[in-house]
Design a protein around this motif. Structure first.
Motif, short mmCIF file in Angstrom:
data_model
loop_
_atom_site.label_atom_id
_atom_site.label_comp_id
_atom_site.label_asym_id
_atom_site.label_seq_id
_atom_site.Cartn_x
_atom_site.Cartn_y
_atom_site.Cartn_z
N PRO A 115 0.83 -1.21 0.00
CA PRO A 115 0.00 0.00 0.00
C PRO A 115 0.87 1.26 0.00
N ILE A 116 0.29 2.37 -0.42
CA ILE A 116 1.07 3.60 -0.52
C ILE A 116 1.37 4.21 0.85
N GLY A 117 0.67 3.77 1.89
CA GLY A 117 0.99 4.23 3.24
C GLY A 117 0.06 5.30 3.81
N ARG A 118 -0.91 5.75 3.01
CA ARG A 118 -1.91 6.70 3.50
C ARG A 118 -3.28 6.31 2.94
N HIS A 119 -4.34 6.64 3.69
CA HIS A 119 -5.67 6.30 3.24
C HIS A 119 -6.08 7.15 2.04
N LEU A 120 -6.91 6.55 1.20
CA LEU A 120 -7.44 7.25 0.04
C LEU A 120 -8.62 8.14 0.44
N GLU A 121 -8.90 9.11 -0.40
CA GLU A 121 -10.11 9.91 -0.21
C GLU A 121 -11.34 8.99 -0.32
N PRO A 122 -12.43 9.19 0.40
CA PRO A 122 -12.66 10.36 1.27
C PRO A 122 -12.18 10.16 2.70
N PHE A 134 1.38 6.75 -8.22
CA PHE A 134 2.38 6.14 -7.35
C PHE A 134 2.58 4.66 -7.72
N PHE A 135 1.45 3.95 -7.89
CA PHE A 135 1.55 2.53 -8.22
C PHE A 135 2.14 2.33 -9.61
N GLN A 136 1.72 3.14 -10.57
CA GLN A 136 2.20 2.95 -11.93
C GLN A 136 3.71 3.16 -12.02
N GLU A 137 4.22 4.15 -11.30
CA GLU A 137 5.66 4.41 -11.31
C GLU A 137 6.43 3.21 -10.77
N GLN A 138 5.94 2.65 -9.66
CA GLN A 138 6.64 1.52 -9.07
C GLN A 138 6.54 0.28 -9.94
N VAL A 139 5.35 -0.05 -10.40
CA VAL A 139 5.16 -1.25 -11.21
C VAL A 139 5.92 -1.16 -12.52
N ASP A 140 5.93 0.01 -13.14
CA ASP A 140 6.68 0.16 -14.39
C ASP A 140 8.16 -0.10 -14.19
N ALA A 141 8.70 0.37 -13.08
CA ALA A 141 10.12 0.13 -12.79
C ALA A 141 10.39 -1.36 -12.58
N VAL A 161 -6.37 -1.71 -3.95
CA VAL A 161 -5.97 -2.90 -4.71
C VAL A 161 -6.27 -2.70 -6.19
N GLU A 162 -7.44 -2.14 -6.48
CA GLU A 162 -7.83 -1.96 -7.88
C GLU A 162 -6.89 -1.01 -8.61
N LEU A 163 -6.45 0.04 -7.94
CA LEU A 163 -5.50 0.97 -8.56
C LEU A 163 -4.17 0.27 -8.87
N ALA A 164 -3.71 -0.51 -7.91
CA ALA A 164 -2.45 -1.23 -8.13
C ALA A 164 -2.62 -2.30 -9.20
N ALA A 165 -3.79 -2.97 -9.22
CA ALA A 165 -4.05 -4.00 -10.24
C ALA A 165 -4.07 -3.38 -11.63
N THR A 166 -4.64 -2.19 -11.75
CA THR A 166 -4.66 -1.50 -13.04
C THR A 166 -3.24 -1.21 -13.52
N ALA A 167 -2.37 -0.83 -12.58
CA ALA A 167 -0.98 -0.57 -12.94
C ALA A 167 -0.29 -1.84 -13.43
N ALA A 168 -0.54 -2.97 -12.76
CA ALA A 168 0.06 -4.24 -13.17
C ALA A 168 -0.44 -4.66 -14.55
N THR A 169 -1.75 -4.51 -14.77
CA THR A 169 -2.33 -4.85 -16.06
C THR A 169 -1.74 -3.98 -17.16
N SER A 170 -1.57 -2.71 -16.87
CA SER A 170 -0.99 -1.78 -17.84
C SER A 170 0.44 -2.19 -18.20
N ALA A 171 1.15 -2.76 -17.24
CA ALA A 171 2.53 -3.20 -17.48
C ALA A 171 2.60 -4.58 -18.12
N CYS A 172 1.43 -5.18 -18.38
CA CYS A 172 1.36 -6.50 -19.04
C CYS A 172 2.04 -7.59 -18.23
N LEU A 173 1.83 -7.56 -16.92
CA LEU A 173 2.37 -8.60 -16.04
C LEU A 173 1.23 -9.28 -15.28
#
Length: 619
Positions: A115-122, A134-141, A161-173
């Motif tokens: 997790p990014i370490g802070r709660h999401l809005e709201p 944040f997730f896309q930068e890490q997953v892309d690396a 989880v969904e935001l991080a999953a989207t980043a992983a899917t975007s990276a084709c992993l």
């Protein structure tokens, strides 16, 4: 794992064993009083991180997770390290890949994302847009570094989880999605195991599961609830019990034996991937390895399949068309980086603790790129170089160059030794005829070898092309870096040049020389070639005394010491220091001519390499 197997297919065929806690192990190894995040060790102490991976691989893990759990921009900002986000994640992958290569084991490398370490809005202040970045930068690396898959772990919010999953899917992993459930069976935001599993499967996860927060026993029920709601594999990575404080330290109470028994329950409940989280160690993983059954995942035909194939990317597995990764040492030579190696003699007995202890200090000094493992030097009975090289790579995480003396081998034994070396992650091989045995060394000193160095080089060249000794296809090509000897100050240069030509034709990739004391002669030889055609590592053996110099000059074939060097050693009030200075000067004078240094420690004083490199000008 079988060839041509994707991660999903591996899960269908049998249980995958994950590793244990990286943070717990690294705090014990390298961070007892450090205030930096454990992920920063990927940059400052890569050797420690690599050793942690190796420990888990040796314990039986078939999937290892990178030391990047909290390496996202938001968490690193607390330490003023936001600019290192991509660097840490790429380094984490490279370290894991090196551990995999050094052990020779076909393990999956999962890029760890927390997790990014802070709660999401709201509830919190982090916007969904910022979190996604944040997730896309890490997953892309992680993807760019070469991760086989992504593991999202210890999440409590399905939106995150969904935001991080989207980043992983975007990276084709492909990705594993895991959430942390408390003793009440819910995440901190109130998600139940069944609800979470179904949601994460719909996001495209290859595996859904649970990790952290609780020990193994409560996780059995969580696995069962997840299994009832999904058609994809389930993972479980519990803590080693509940943490307590003892004498100022956090202690986890579950023994390896207890966790092993609970791991069997987790598999029986439906988990296809098991491992450990906080407090688990290589000892825990080894116990789990010995206890869990190996069987195919049961089919669940009654549930509709909602699996999404995210990637066709293959892991680091043998296949007819795949070329294995080259060794790190090979990459350095190809990138024209200067390298320093040191020769080490294996022990005469079956214990190498003394040698390994000395090498550990040298490893910590960070002065070497590889260790040369000699093969029965002076034809004396010693531990095999294959065994010693394996110990060095597995226990110290140091790359080796294994010497193969051919005089006492035939093609069949060489074939076996090379295949075994590559299987164990030893890819750098130096071929040499070897010393002739004396009659007082052996009852029968007869050496029946029909091998030559060019023959051995050609065999490795064939292996690298995917063919064996008889020309039959191997299950996959090898990636040997092939070394041979060369004497640039030979008394018969024409013969030496003819030999070198045959070695080059046979596929030699680099050359090691005898100890050199005449830099001008080496430069003259290089000029005849218009520069050496392949990387040359110049042999350096610091002189210790006049007697030592006279012995080398008169009793060791191939060594020539110029009169001015003999005079300098003979007249010196401190010949040991003079010998070091001479060796450094030779390296400096040849810095534009050679690619590296092949250091031979005088009288096996291996620690002398640290002194030698302290003021060395070699770049």
């Amino acid at each position: 794992m079988p060839d041509n197997t994707s991660f999903n297919e591996s899960l269908e065929k049998g249980t995958i064993l994950g590793d244990g806690a990286m943070g717990t192990l690294l705090y014990q190894m390298a961070m007892k009083h450090d205030t930096k995040p454990v992920e920063e060790l990927c940059l400052s102490r890569p050797d420690s991180v690599r050793l942690a991976h190796i420990e888990y691989i040796r314990s039986g893990a078939t999937m290892i997770q990178t030391n990047t759990f909290a390496a996202n921009r938001n968490k690193l900002a607390s330490y003023g390290m936001t600019d290192s986000t991509s660097l840490i994640n790429k380094a984490g992958i490279e370290i894991a890949k090196e551990a995999r290569r050094l052990t020779g084991q076909q393990v999956w490398i999962a890029g760890s994302v927390g997790p990014i370490g802070r709660h999401l809005e709201p509830i919190g202040t982090v916007s969904l847009v910022s979190a996604r970045k944040f997730f896309q930068e890490q997953v892309d690396a992680l993807a760019e570094g070469g991760a086989d898959l992504i593991i999202l772990e210890t999440f409590s919010d399905l939106r995150e989880v969904e935001l991080a999953a989207t980043a992983a899917t975007s990276a084709c992993l492909p990705f594993i999605a895991q959430m942390a459930f408390g003793h009440d069976g819910l995440t901190s935001l109130g998600h139940s195991p069944g609800e979470a599993a179904a949601a994460m499967e719909s996001m495209g996860a290859a595996v859904v599961g649970c990790n952290c927060s609780v020990g193994a026993a409560p996780m059995v029920s969580t696995v069962s609830q997840m299994l009832s709601r999904v058609s994809i594999p389930i993972s479980a990575q519990p803590n080693a019990g509940f943490p307590t404080m003892h004498q100022g330290r956090t202690v986890f109470g579950s023994s390896p034996e207890y966790m092993a028994s609970q791991a069997t329950r987790l598999v029986d409940a439906g988990a296809s991937l098991v491992g450990g989280c906080c407090g688990t160690s290589p000892t825990h993983i080894a116990a789990i390895r010995d206890s869990i059954p190996t069987r195919a995942r049961p089919k669940k035909d009654q549930l509709p399949s909602r699996r999404i194939t995210i990637s066709t990317r293959e892991p680091f597995l043998s296949s007819d068309n795949e070329i294995p990764e080259p060794s790190t040492f090979s990459t350095k030579l190809k990138e024209h980086k200067k390298v320093i190696t040191m020769e080490v003699d294996p022990p005469r007995g079956f214990r190498a603790s003394s040698e390994l202890s000395q090498l550990e200090q040298i490893r910590n000094a960070g002065v070497l790129d590889a260790i040369n493992i000699a093969d029965n030097p002076r034809a004396q009975r010693r531990m095999s170089p294959l065994a010693m090289a394996t110990l060095v790579q597995n226990r110290l995480g140091m790359e080796t160059i294994m010497h193969l003396a051919l005089r006492h081998r035939n093609y069949a034994s060489l074939h076996s030794d090379l295949i075994g070396a590559h299987a164990l992650g030893i890819q750098n091989i130096f071929t040499v005829m070897g010393d002739k045995p004396r009659f007082d060394n052996y009852v029968n000193p007869y050496t029946p070898s029909n091998l030559t160095t060019t023959g051995a080089l050609n065999l490795m060249k064939s292996f690298n092309g995917g063919l064996d000794l008889s020309g039959e296809p191997l299950e996959s090509p090898t990636a040997f870096l092939k070394g041979a000897s060369f004497n640039p100050t030979a008394k018969d240069p024409d013969r030496e040049f003819r030999l070198l030509e045959s070695k080059l034709e046979a596929g030699a990739d680099f050359l090691l020389t005898q100890p050199v004391y005449d830099s001008a002669a080496v430069q003259k030889t290089a000029q005849k070639f218009g520069g050496f055609p392949i990387p040359v590592l110049i042999g350096i053996l610091p002189l210790r005394s006049k007697r030592n110099a006279e012995f080398l000059q008169n009793e060791v074939p191939g060594i020539s010491i110029p009169p001015e060097i003999m005079e300098a050693i003979s007249s010196s009030s401190d010949p040991r220091r003079t010998g070091m200075d001479i060796s450094r000067r030779i390296v400096t004078e040849l810095s534009d001519t050679v690619s590296g240094v092949y250091y031979m420690a005088p009288f096996r004083r291996y620690e002398s390499i640290i002194e030698f490199t302290e003021s060395l000008d070699f770049a």
